[in-house]
Structure formats: C-alpha cells, structure tokens
Design a protein around this motif. Structure first.
Motif: not given
Length: 369
Positions: A78-104
């Motif tokens: 909240e306060g950073l705006g462009y909230y789609s960025r935050a939702r994409n961060i959450l989606k990416t984190a979940q993908i990283l855990v599911e497919r990349h052993e939690g690593r980037i």
C-alpha cells in the motif's frame, strides 16, 4: 570516439567510487534484487528504500512470501501504487516454490516466463544478482545513450529501443555486467539527469557526442506530452452502530482487491452529495443520508488528477446486509481496523485525515436508524 574498453573502464571506476549505499546492494541476493527492481518500476528511489525495508521485515524470504495471502501482500504494498505488481510478485513466489525449489533462476530465458518480469527486469536480475552477461535498458540508460551516441530519435520509439538495446549489448564488458549495468543506471540517476545534467562530473563526458555538438538539451527527443485529465469523484464513510462499512473491489477492476468506501464519479449536473447517495444505492442497495463533509483529497495516478469529496453518511433504512454490485466482499469494522486493510491512495489520504484530525472523537458511537 574512444574504444569501448576505455569507456567501459571509465564507467566502472566511477561506479566503484560513487555508488549509493542501497539496502539490496549489501549482499546482492536474487530475492532482494527481484523485489527492489519491481518496486523501482514507476516509483522514486527514496520511497522504495523505505518500502523495501518494510517488505523484507514482513516477508524475509520467498517461502514466507509464497504463503502470504493477497490481502497481506496488498497491505504491505500500500502506497506504492500499480498493485498488479504486487499480485504478480505473489504469483511468482508461488511458482518459484512449486517449480524452482524456492529459488530464482539465473537464466534470462527462465526469468521471462515469470509473471511481471519483462526484458529489463529479467536482465537486471540476471546481471545484478548472478553477474550474467546480460544487458539492461531502462529510462536512465535510454537517456544516457541518446546523449552519448547523439541518437536523433523520439524517446520510446521502436527504432530508438532497438538501437538502445543493441548499444547495451555491444558495450557490456564480459564478467562485469553487475557493476557496468548498475553504473549506467546510477549515472543516469545522479549525473546524466533528465534536467540539469552535471556534465562536468560525468565520467563519459569525453565520449559524449551530444555534449561535443552542444545538443544535450535536445537529447533525448521527448515524446509528445500527455494531457492530465481531471476527474471529480465522491465517496461516503458509512458509520452505523459504531462500525464502518468497507467493501473489497473486484479482482479485475482498477485497484483490484483493495478495500474502499463506496462512491464514484460525478455525473453531469450532480453535486458530490447526490453522487454519494446514488453510488451507495447502485453499489450496495443501501439508502443513505449525508451527515457531514469530512474533507476533499487530491491525488494523481497515470494521467489523471482525481479530486475526491469525502462525506460521513448514515443509513436511512432498517439494518440489512448490502447487495454488492461493484465489490466481492464487505465488512463492518471499527475505525482502528482500517489500518490493517489496503486502500487506494485517495481513500488512504481520507483515512489519514480522519486519524490526524481526530474526526471520530467527535462522533457518536451509535447513530440512530
């Protein structure tokens, strides 16, 4: 112009001596670089450093982030705006855990498959976190190249972008991408600024064609300016039995999944008070009455200037649940609970005003029906 090796070394030496002490530069962990780069999109550096520290205290690693709810993510953002960025961060984190052993991943190709990561961000993560030989081009680098190579093209045009990426790839020194790419971005932020660049301190001044031909003010060639459009809106803070009514916006709406007080845009010939009454009924089927004016806030987003008229309102009907037409969920909460919900900028300004002015200290805890 001198050879690229000389230019490269001049920039690397300058960055080594002048780089800012930024929190994500202490260890260059991929997670921190990823979050900082997403935050830096559309947001000034001084604001990002504050939000970055808060984010890392709340979500110290990818595993913690992946387990968070969307409400928690949006509140921290909240306060950073462009909230789609935050939702994409959450989606990416979940993908990283599911497919990349939690690593980037370190591969630009793999990074580009993740939500919210485009060519620039993929290049930044690969080069800054892993020192991969991957170029980057952001607004700072576009400006530097337009001046350095005297590129006579409109900023952001397809041909200009093609040339900028070509230059970035050609200039990139092997095995030094981390410092070289950061050096370019740092130079654009501190020296080769959009206005009043300090060419006397620029390490690339001896190689700059725009400086040589006295064309710095004309480079880059700007895009046509975007007209700021005014919007007038009204909202109502419904107080009933000591509780406030809030609703959560639809996921695919502007400011999706953020909480708000009902309201909307003024129609032609309407007063703000009339708008609040109409919008409340259209959105919730509540019949309400205006109690008093709270404040008027002004905020900007993209190319709009929004004036928001804010009112305290009460129910003009017997108690009942709302029928939601513009939201996915509703709550009745005390004023103190507003702090734990994420609101759009205009509504957060309203909440801050009510808190700072002690607005509800003067309100009866229970309004009559």
């Amino acid at each position: 112009m001198s050879t690229p090796n000389t230019l490269q070394q001049a920039l690397l030496d300058w960055f080594d001596k002048n780089q800012r002490d930024l929190p994500w530069r202490s260890s260059y962990t991929p997670y921190q670089i990823w979050i900082s780069e997403i935050m830096l999109q559309q947001t000034q550096m001084d604001r990002v450093t504050v939000f970055f520290s808060r984010w890392m205290n709340t979500f110290p690693d990818i595993a913690t982030l992946a387990m968070a709810s969307e409400d928690q993510i949006l509140k921290c953002w909240e306060g950073l705006g462009y909230y789609s960025r935050a939702r994409n961060i959450l989606k990416t984190a979940q993908i990283l855990v599911e497919r990349h052993e939690g690593r980037i991943p370190s591969s630009r190709k793999e990074l580009l498959k993740l939500p919210g990561i485009g060519p620039y961000t993929a290049g930044a993560i690969a080069s800054i976190s892993f020192n991969r030989d991957v170029p980057v081009v952001d607004a700072n680098i576009e400006r530097i190249f337009a001046r350095l190579f005297n590129i006579d093209l409109i900023s952001g045009s397809p041909e200009a972008k093609r040339i900028h990426w070509q230059k970035a790839e050609t200039l990139l020194p092997p095995k030094q991408a981390r410092n070289f790419n950061q050096g370019l971005m740092e130079l654009g932020a501190l020296i080769c600024r959009p206005k009043k660049p300090d060419c006397s301190l620029c390490p690339l001044a001896p190689y700059c064609l725009a400086l040589k031909h006295d064309l710095i003010p004309e480079r880059p060639i700007p895009k046509k300016s975007t007209k700021i459009l005014p919007i007038e809106m009204a909202t109502g803070v419904l107080l009933h039995n000591g509780q406030l009514f809030i609703q959560q916006r639809l996921e695919d709406d502007v400011w999706g999944s953020l909480w708000e007080f009902p309201g909307g845009r003024l129609k032609l010939g309407e007063t703000p008070e009339q708008t609040v009454v109409r919008e409340f009924f259209e959105e919730t089927e509540f019949k309400i009455e205006i109690d008093s004016k709270i404040t008027t806030t002004i905020h900007h987003f993209t190319r709009y200037k929004v004036t928001l008229h804010c009112f305290l309102v009460t129910l003009a009907q017997q108690d009942s649940d709302p029928v939601l037409h513009a939201a996915q969920e509703f709550k009745w909460i005390p004023f103190t609970a507003l702090a734990s919900h994420a609101f759009p900028a205009g509504h957060r300004k309203l909440i801050n005003h009510m808190e700072e002015s002690g607005f509800f200290l003067n309100q009866s805890p229970c309004k009559p029906d």
